[in-house]
Design a protein around this motif. Structure first.
Motif, PDB file in Angstrom:
ATOM      1  N   PRO A  11       0.838  -1.200   0.000  1.00 47.81           N
ATOM      2  CA  PRO A  11       0.000   0.000   0.000  1.00 47.81           C
ATOM      3  C   PRO A  11       0.868   1.243   0.000  1.00 47.81           C
ATOM      4  N   PRO A  12       0.322   2.377  -0.453  1.00 49.86           N
ATOM      5  CA  PRO A  12       1.106   3.610  -0.499  1.00 49.86           C
ATOM      6  C   PRO A  12       1.566   4.073   0.873  1.00 49.86           C
ATOM      7  N   HIS A  13       0.794   3.817   1.924  1.00 50.24           N
ATOM      8  CA  HIS A  13       1.230   4.150   3.275  1.00 50.24           C
ATOM      9  C   HIS A  13       0.417   3.317   4.261  1.00 50.24           C
ATOM     10  N   ASN A  14       1.042   3.052   5.367  1.00 52.69           N
ATOM     11  CA  ASN A  14       0.370   2.258   6.398  1.00 52.69           C
ATOM     12  C   ASN A  14      -0.671   3.105   7.100  1.00 52.69           C
ATOM     13  N   SER A  15      -1.777   2.471   7.453  1.00 51.05           N
ATOM     14  CA  SER A  15      -2.861   3.169   8.120  1.00 51.05           C
ATOM     15  C   SER A  15      -3.504   2.234   9.119  1.00 51.05           C
ATOM     16  N   LEU A  16      -4.110   2.843  10.156  1.00 49.16           N
ATOM     17  CA  LEU A  16      -4.831   2.049  11.137  1.00 49.16           C
ATOM     18  C   LEU A  16      -6.171   1.572  10.591  1.00 49.16           C
ATOM     19  N   VAL A  17      -6.625   2.176   9.513  1.00 52.52           N
ATOM     20  CA  VAL A  17      -7.871   1.735   8.872  1.00 52.52           C
ATOM     21  C   VAL A  17      -7.599   0.435   8.118  1.00 52.52           C
ATOM     22  N   LEU A  84     -11.250  -8.927  19.370  1.00 51.16           N
ATOM     23  CA  LEU A  84      -9.800  -9.008  19.213  1.00 51.16           C
ATOM     24  C   LEU A  84      -9.285  -7.927  18.263  1.00 51.16           C
ATOM     25  N   ASP A  85     -10.076  -7.614  17.230  1.00 48.20           N
ATOM     26  CA  ASP A  85      -9.668  -6.555  16.301  1.00 48.20           C
ATOM     27  C   ASP A  85      -9.590  -5.204  17.008  1.00 48.20           C
ATOM     28  N   VAL A  86     -10.530  -4.955  17.920  1.00 52.21           N
ATOM     29  CA  VAL A  86     -10.508  -3.683  18.661  1.00 52.21           C
ATOM     30  C   VAL A  86      -9.289  -3.624  19.574  1.00 52.21           C
ATOM     31  N   ILE A  87      -8.983  -4.754  20.230  1.00 49.81           N
ATOM     32  CA  ILE A  87      -7.791  -4.793  21.089  1.00 49.81           C
ATOM     33  C   ILE A  87      -6.527  -4.581  20.264  1.00 49.81           C
ATOM     34  N   ASN A  88      -6.462  -5.217  19.105  1.00 47.71           N
ATOM     35  CA  ASN A  88      -5.300  -5.035  18.220  1.00 47.71           C
ATOM     36  C   ASN A  88      -5.201  -3.584  17.732  1.00 47.71           C
ATOM     37  N   LEU A  89      -6.343  -2.958  17.469  1.00 43.31           N
ATOM     38  CA  LEU A  89      -6.340  -1.560  17.043  1.00 43.31           C
ATOM     39  C   LEU A  89      -5.755  -0.669  18.124  1.00 43.31           C
ATOM     40  N   GLN A  90      -6.133  -0.924  19.366  1.00 42.92           N
ATOM     41  CA  GLN A  90      -5.593  -0.133  20.469  1.00 42.92           C
ATOM     42  C   GLN A  90      -4.084  -0.346  20.604  1.00 42.92           C
ATOM     43  N   GLU A  91      -3.640  -1.580  20.477  1.00 44.49           N
ATOM     44  CA  GLU A  91      -2.217  -1.863  20.561  1.00 44.49           C
ATOM     45  C   GLU A  91      -1.450  -1.209  19.414  1.00 44.49           C
ATOM     46  N   GLN A  92      -2.014  -1.280  18.208  1.00 40.45           N
ATOM     47  CA  GLN A  92      -1.365  -0.652  17.063  1.00 40.45           C
ATOM     48  C   GLN A  92      -1.284   0.875  17.243  1.00 40.45           C
ATOM     49  N   LEU A  93      -2.337   1.447  17.803  1.00 42.95           N
ATOM     50  CA  LEU A  93      -2.333   2.888  18.050  1.00 42.95           C
ATOM     51  C   LEU A  93      -1.223   3.267  19.026  1.00 42.95           C
ATOM     52  N   ASP A  94      -1.148   2.547  20.136  1.00 41.83           N
ATOM     53  CA  ASP A  94      -0.099   2.828  21.121  1.00 41.83           C
ATOM     54  C   ASP A  94       1.291   2.607  20.524  1.00 41.83           C
ATOM     55  N   HIS A  95       1.426   1.556  19.727  1.00 37.94           N
ATOM     56  CA  HIS A  95       2.724   1.263  19.113  1.00 37.94           C
ATOM     57  C   HIS A  95       3.136   2.369  18.129  1.00 37.94           C
ATOM     58  N   LYS A  96       2.202   2.810  17.294  1.00 31.12           N
ATOM     59  CA  LYS A  96       2.527   3.853  16.326  1.00 31.12           C
ATOM     60  C   LYS A  96       2.802   5.186  17.018  1.00 31.12           C
ATOM     61  N   LEU A  97       2.070   5.478  18.087  1.00 31.29           N
ATOM     62  CA  LEU A  97       2.341   6.715  18.825  1.00 31.29           C
ATOM     63  C   LEU A  97       3.760   6.711  19.384  1.00 31.29           C
ATOM     64  N   GLN A 117      -7.012   8.348  12.142  1.00 32.24           N
ATOM     65  CA  GLN A 117      -7.080   7.024  11.524  1.00 32.24           C
ATOM     66  C   GLN A 117      -7.815   6.035  12.430  1.00 32.24           C
ATOM     67  N   CYS A 118      -7.531   6.115  13.719  1.00 30.13           N
ATOM     68  CA  CYS A 118      -8.209   5.205  14.666  1.00 30.13           C
ATOM     69  C   CYS A 118      -9.719   5.465  14.680  1.00 30.13           C
ATOM     70  N   PHE A 119     -10.098   6.736  14.650  1.00 30.14           N
ATOM     71  CA  PHE A 119     -11.523   7.063  14.644  1.00 30.14           C
ATOM     72  C   PHE A 119     -12.181   6.591  13.346  1.00 30.14           C
ATOM     73  N   ASP A 120     -11.482   6.742  12.218  1.00 29.16           N
ATOM     74  CA  ASP A 120     -12.023   6.248  10.944  1.00 29.16           C
ATOM     75  C   ASP A 120     -12.207   4.730  10.979  1.00 29.16           C
TER      76      ASP A 120
END
Length: 246
Positions: A11-17, A84-97, A117-120
């Motif tokens: 992909p052109p750039h990584n996104s949380l979506v 599990l997807d929501v938990i992974n989203l939270q972990e990815q958010l913390d990791h990217k921050l 991105q997380c809100f989207d």
């Protein structure tokens, strides 16, 4: 071969979506003819977009980019999210921050982008389960962005106003410094003139005092001379009057 390129495409750039795998639409020359309609790769089975997918694509438009003269498109995933997807989203958010070293407080474009991105992604997950709730969240998101944009415009205008005031103050400071230097120069000239006048007054007073002393001395000498002359004449007159007549 096309299926292999679809899997290996980056992909052109990584996104949380969460997005589906990229799809090869056409070459650059055929882009205008085929437009941005979602295409499928043979021998994948063709099917129409559902209403939920239409809403998802209107909320989160597909990403398009070209590589080696070929047009690729990537749609948001319509797969329902699990806990599990929501938990992974939270972990990815913390990791990217942490990975992108976003600031915890204050204005930070990186933190703002990641939370957007997380809100989207949350809107995507909610829209799949309930399209109406997703559209309502979309309105909330747009309202928040509009409010932030208004505050940003206000902030930029206040910064520009502050800069103008600072430049004006700096210009006035330069002008005042020049005025102060000019006044100080005039003050020194006036002080020099005052000192010259004081010296002239002292010289005049001294000269006049000497002249007055000389005039007084001469006056006293004249008075003394006239007194002596008067006495002598008086004596002569008395002698003449006292001499008997023959």
């Amino acid at each position: 071969l096309q299926t292999y390129k679809q899997v290996q495409m980056i992909p052109p750039h990584n996104s949380l979506v969460k997005y589906d795998n990229p799809i090869l639409v056409s070459t650059t020359k055929d882009k205008q003819k085929k437009g941005s309609k979602k295409a499928t790769l043979p021998p994948v089975e063709k099917q129409q977009l559902t209403q939920t997918e239409d809403i998802l694509n209107s909320i989160l438009p597909p990403r398009e980019w070209t590589e080696d003269g070929q047009l690729w498109v990537q749609y948001v995933s319509s797969t329902p999210a699990t806990r599990l997807d929501v938990i992974n989203l939270q972990e990815q958010l913390d990791h990217k921050l942490q990975q992108r070293q976003a600031r915890e407080t204050g204005i930070c474009p990186i933190r703002e982008e990641l939370y957007a991105q997380c809100f989207d992604e949350l809107i995507r997950q909610v829209t799949i389960n309930c399209a109406e709730r997703g559209l309502l969240l979309l309105r909330v998101r747009d309202e928040i962005r509009m409010t932030i944009a208004a505050y940003q415009t206000l902030y930029e205008s206040s910064i520009a106003f502050g800069m103008r005031k600072a430049l004006m103050a700096e210009q006035r400071k330069v002008e005042m410094e020049a005025t102060i230097k000019h006044l100080e120069s005039d003050k020194r000239d006036l002080e020099r003139q005052v000192q010259e006048l004081i010296n002239r007054c002292e010289v005049i007073e001294k000269r006049e005092a000497e002249r007055r002393a000389q005039d007084e001395k001469k006056h006293l000498e004249d008075v003394e001379f006239l007194r002596k002359t008067n006495d002598q004449l008086k004596t002569n007159l008395e002698n003449l009057l006292s001499t008997p007549k023959k």
